[in-house]
Design an enzyme around this catalytic site. Structure first.
Site, PDB file in Angstrom:
ATOM      1  NE  ARG A  17      -1.121   2.446   2.922  1.00 53.22           N
ATOM      2  CZ  ARG A  17      -0.584   3.573   3.407  1.00 53.22           C
ATOM      3  NH1 ARG A  17      -0.550   4.665   2.672  1.00 53.22           N
ATOM      4  NH2 ARG A  17      -0.060   3.596   4.616  1.00 53.22           N
ATOM      5  CG  ASP A  18       3.255   4.433   2.957  1.00 54.35           C
ATOM      6  OD1 ASP A  18       3.807   5.087   2.064  1.00 54.35           O
ATOM      7  OD2 ASP A  18       3.065   4.881   4.099  1.00 54.35           O
ATOM      8  CG  HIS A 208       3.508   4.939   9.243  1.00 59.75           C
ATOM      9  ND1 HIS A 208       2.757   4.030   8.530  1.00 59.75           N
ATOM     10  CD2 HIS A 208       3.946   5.835   8.324  1.00 59.75           C
ATOM     11  CE1 HIS A 208       2.757   4.358   7.247  1.00 59.75           C
ATOM     12  NE2 HIS A 208       3.474   5.460   7.098  1.00 59.75           N
ATOM     13  CG  HIS A 210       7.152   8.046   5.498  1.00 59.24           C
ATOM     14  ND1 HIS A 210       7.050   7.446   4.261  1.00 59.24           N
ATOM     15  CD2 HIS A 210       5.941   7.910   6.074  1.00 59.24           C
ATOM     16  CE1 HIS A 210       5.819   6.980   4.105  1.00 59.24           C
ATOM     17  NE2 HIS A 210       5.119   7.250   5.200  1.00 59.24           N
ATOM     18  CB  CYS A 241       1.804  10.471   1.551  1.00 57.07           C
ATOM     19  SG  CYS A 241       0.176  11.129   1.206  1.00 57.07           S
ATOM     20  CG  ASN A 250       6.570   3.496   4.874  1.00 59.20           C
ATOM     21  OD1 ASN A 250       6.110   3.507   3.738  1.00 59.20           O
ATOM     22  ND2 ASN A 250       5.910   3.955   5.899  1.00 59.20           N
TER      23      ASN A 250
HETATM   24  P1  HMG Z   1     -12.985  14.087  -3.645  1.00 58.43           P
HETATM   25  O1  HMG Z   1     -12.631  14.422  -5.066  1.00 58.43           O
HETATM   26  O2  HMG Z   1     -13.229  15.197  -2.678  1.00 58.43           O
HETATM   27  O3  HMG Z   1     -14.204  13.059  -3.553  1.00 58.43           O
HETATM   28  O4  HMG Z   1     -11.822  13.136  -3.096  1.00 58.43           O
HETATM   29  P2  HMG Z   1     -15.641  13.111  -4.085  1.00 58.43           P
HETATM   30  O5  HMG Z   1     -16.505  12.521  -3.034  1.00 58.43           O
HETATM   31  O6  HMG Z   1     -15.991  14.469  -4.627  1.00 58.43           O
HETATM   32  O7  HMG Z   1     -15.572  12.080  -5.317  1.00 58.43           O
HETATM   33  C1  HMG Z   1     -14.782  12.313  -6.472  1.00 58.43           C
HETATM   34  C2  HMG Z   1     -14.739  11.075  -7.310  1.00 58.43           C
HETATM   35  O8  HMG Z   1     -14.033  10.047  -6.617  1.00 58.43           O
HETATM   36  C3  HMG Z   1     -16.098  10.490  -7.578  1.00 58.43           C
HETATM   37  O9  HMG Z   1     -15.995   9.801  -8.816  1.00 58.43           O
HETATM   38  C4  HMG Z   1     -16.264   9.485  -6.479  1.00 58.43           C
HETATM   39  O10 HMG Z   1     -17.157   8.466  -6.788  1.00 58.43           O
HETATM   40  C5  HMG Z   1     -14.881   8.941  -6.347  1.00 58.43           C
HETATM   41  P3  HMG Z   1     -16.651  10.421 -10.150  1.00 58.43           P
HETATM   42  O11 HMG Z   1     -18.102  10.593  -9.819  1.00 58.43           O
HETATM   43  O12 HMG Z   1     -15.952  11.748 -10.408  1.00 58.43           O
HETATM   44  O13 HMG Z   1     -16.350   9.383 -11.196  1.00 58.43           O
HETATM   45  N1  HMG Z   1     -14.580   8.439  -5.016  1.00 58.43           N
HETATM   46  C6  HMG Z   1     -14.072   7.230  -4.779  1.00 58.43           C
HETATM   47  N2  HMG Z   1     -13.759   6.229  -5.613  1.00 58.43           N
HETATM   48  C7  HMG Z   1     -13.272   5.105  -5.053  1.00 58.43           C
HETATM   49  N3  HMG Z   1     -13.083   4.943  -3.733  1.00 58.43           N
HETATM   50  C8  HMG Z   1     -13.384   5.941  -2.882  1.00 58.43           C
HETATM   51  C9  HMG Z   1     -13.920   7.146  -3.412  1.00 58.43           C
HETATM   52  N4  HMG Z   1     -14.324   8.293  -2.860  1.00 58.43           N
HETATM   53  C10 HMG Z   1     -14.724   9.076  -3.853  1.00 58.43           C
HETATM   54  N5  HMG Z   1     -13.178   5.781  -1.574  1.00 58.43           N
HETATM   55  C11 HMG Z   1     -11.091  11.357  -1.645  1.00 58.43           C
HETATM   56  C12 HMG Z   1     -11.877  12.645  -1.761  1.00 58.43           C
HETATM   57  C13 HMG Z   1     -10.974  11.026  -0.171  1.00 58.43           C
HETATM   58  C14 HMG Z   1     -11.813  10.239  -2.384  1.00 58.43           C
HETATM   59  C15 HMG Z   1      -9.706  11.559  -2.291  1.00 58.43           C
HETATM   60  O14 HMG Z   1      -9.141  12.692  -1.705  1.00 58.43           O
HETATM   61  C16 HMG Z   1      -8.784  10.386  -2.077  1.00 58.43           C
HETATM   62  O15 HMG Z   1      -8.965   9.322  -2.647  1.00 58.43           O
HETATM   63  N6  HMG Z   1      -7.745  10.570  -1.258  1.00 58.43           N
HETATM   64  C17 HMG Z   1      -6.849   9.483  -0.892  1.00 58.43           C
HETATM   65  C18 HMG Z   1      -5.440   9.972  -0.923  1.00 58.43           C
HETATM   66  C19 HMG Z   1      -4.508   8.843  -0.569  1.00 58.43           C
HETATM   67  O16 HMG Z   1      -4.711   7.709  -0.903  1.00 58.43           O
HETATM   68  N7  HMG Z   1      -3.417   9.192   0.124  1.00 58.43           N
HETATM   69  C20 HMG Z   1      -2.419   8.233   0.521  1.00 58.43           C
HETATM   70  C21 HMG Z   1      -2.859   7.377   1.670  1.00 58.43           C
HETATM   71  S1  HMG Z   1      -2.642   8.162   3.246  1.00 58.43           S
HETATM   72  C22 HMG Z   1      -0.953   8.003   3.558  1.00 58.43           C
HETATM   73  O17 HMG Z   1      -0.200   7.570   2.732  1.00 58.43           O
HETATM   74  C23 HMG Z   1      -0.453   8.384   4.925  1.00 58.43           C
HETATM   75  C24 HMG Z   1      -0.130   7.176   5.806  1.00 58.43           C
HETATM   76  O18 HMG Z   1       0.817   6.329   5.195  1.00 58.43           O
HETATM   77  C25 HMG Z   1       0.446   7.662   7.146  1.00 58.43           C
HETATM   78  C26 HMG Z   1       1.575   8.684   6.935  1.00 58.43           C
HETATM   79  O19 HMG Z   1       2.647   8.300   6.448  1.00 58.43           O
HETATM   80  O20 HMG Z   1       1.302   9.862   7.210  1.00 58.43           O
HETATM   81  C27 HMG Z   1      -1.382   6.348   6.107  1.00 58.43           C
HETATM   82 MG    MG Z   2       2.967   6.581   5.210  1.00 56.89          MG
END
Ligand code: HMG
Ligand code: MG
Length: 301
Positions: A17-18, A208, A210, A241, A250
């Protein structure tokens, strides 16, 4: 006098994932599955498989449904990330029983990552966590920018603890507390985790890190001193991220396992099998594997 160390440590492998989410070139679903299978056979007991996030935001995770359907292993806690209701609804269509929700302490980071304020994310997640717990799911809460934010700078420990408390009160089973951009010093790591371990004895506390500034191993040693015995790590040191500029991968699982085992701490992870798993994905990456253990134990030196 000896260091205060646990007898064993749980490694939560976040490589699929990450590790992969930040890879710019799409890695085929088949290679991802083989990578996960290799990791599963190395003795890891907990693993983040993928994310149910928007495929527009993170195209690398667009094959999440197929990954989950084909890669669940009953002997391993397999975790899938979900940021919102849509992600949770996708989770409900699978047999996966563990979910990770994620929120940043920093409001600015949270907006860049999830397009919502931290408060709005919590408002959406509180009833979702309650529902998940009623259905018997394991809920992990990932706390991003727990130390520093790429946009807001230093984060006050009190703010991180406040967000953690909200998750604990909502019913989360685990707090995975992240140094998202790899800027924490071991003194800060010790101090925050000491406070978290004391404040929330009823939940699992995971660190966690990085490794942007090559402080991850030092921070892990400091966290062990604070009583932490769970670490998120990524095979090959992959990761970062896409919405946290400057975040490197990481802490590398193989370097962390080597460190722990050298200190007599059991991890249950077979390093040779871990290296074989990394070898599956390495030719498909745009970056090199620069972990010390991998370099010293493969022909890339
Ligand atoms: P948005 O554009 O505000 O969402 O994004 P929306 O509700 O307006 O929807 C936009 C489109 O996305 C729509 O599709 C939705 O259906 C779809 P369209 O109608 O345009 O075809 N949609 C989705 N599709 C699939 N699965 C979903 C979903 N939600 C909406 N769950 C949203 C908001 C949260 C979806 C977006 O910002 C997003 O996906 N963000 C995720 C970012 C991400 O993955 N970041 C990395 C993970 S976190 C990380 O790495 C940190 C961590 O490791 C800890 C650390 O190191 O800090 C955990
Ligand atoms: Mg991370």
């Amino acid at each position: 006098m000896y260091l205060q160390l646990p007898e064993k440590v749980t490694i939560i492998e976040v490589g699929p994932r990450d590790g992969l989410q930040n890879e710019k070139v799409f890695i085929s679903t088949e290679i991802k599955k083989q990578f996960i299978s290799g990791l599963q056979s190395s003795g890891l007991k907990e693993m983040e498989l993928t994310s149910f996030v928007s495929p527009k935001w993170v195209p690398q995770m667009s094959d999440a449904a197929e990954i989950v359907s084909d890669c669940l292993d009953p002997s391993i806690r397999s975790i899938v990330l979900a940021p919102n209701r849509k992600g949770i609804d996708r989770l409900y269509m699978t047999d996966c029983q563990s979910v990770a929700v994620f929120v940043g302490v920093s409001n600015t980071f949270n907006r860049k990552n999830i397009n919502k304020s931290t408060e709005d994310s919590m408002a959406e997640l509180r009833p979702i966590i309650k529902e998940l717990k009623e259905k018997g799911y394991f809920v992990r809460a990932c706390i991003s920018t727990a130390f520093y934010c790429p946009y807001e700078g230093k984060i006050e420990p009190a703010d991180t603890i406040k967000l953690c408390r909200q998750f604990v009160e909502a019913g989360a089973d685990e707090l995975s507390v992240a140094d998202t951009i790899g800027m924490a010093a071991p003194t800060e790591a010790y101090s925050l985790f000491f406070m978290l371990k004391n404040a929330f004895p009823q939940v699992l506390i995971t660190a966690h890190y990085h490794d942007t500034r090559k402080l991850a191993l030092a921070n892990i040693l400091a966290s062990l001193q604070a009583g932490v015995d769970r670490f998120d790590t990524s095979a090959g040191g992959l990761g970062g991220c896409p919405f946290a500029p400057g975040a490197a991968g990481n802490a590398a699982t193989e370097d962390v396992v080597y460190l722990l085992e050298r200190m007599g701490i059991q991890t249950g992870v077979d390093l040779a099998k871990l290296v074989s798993a990394i070898d599956i994905v390495r030719p498909h990456l745009t970056r090199t594997i620069d972990s010390a253990y991998y370099q010293l134990n493969t022909q890339t030196v």
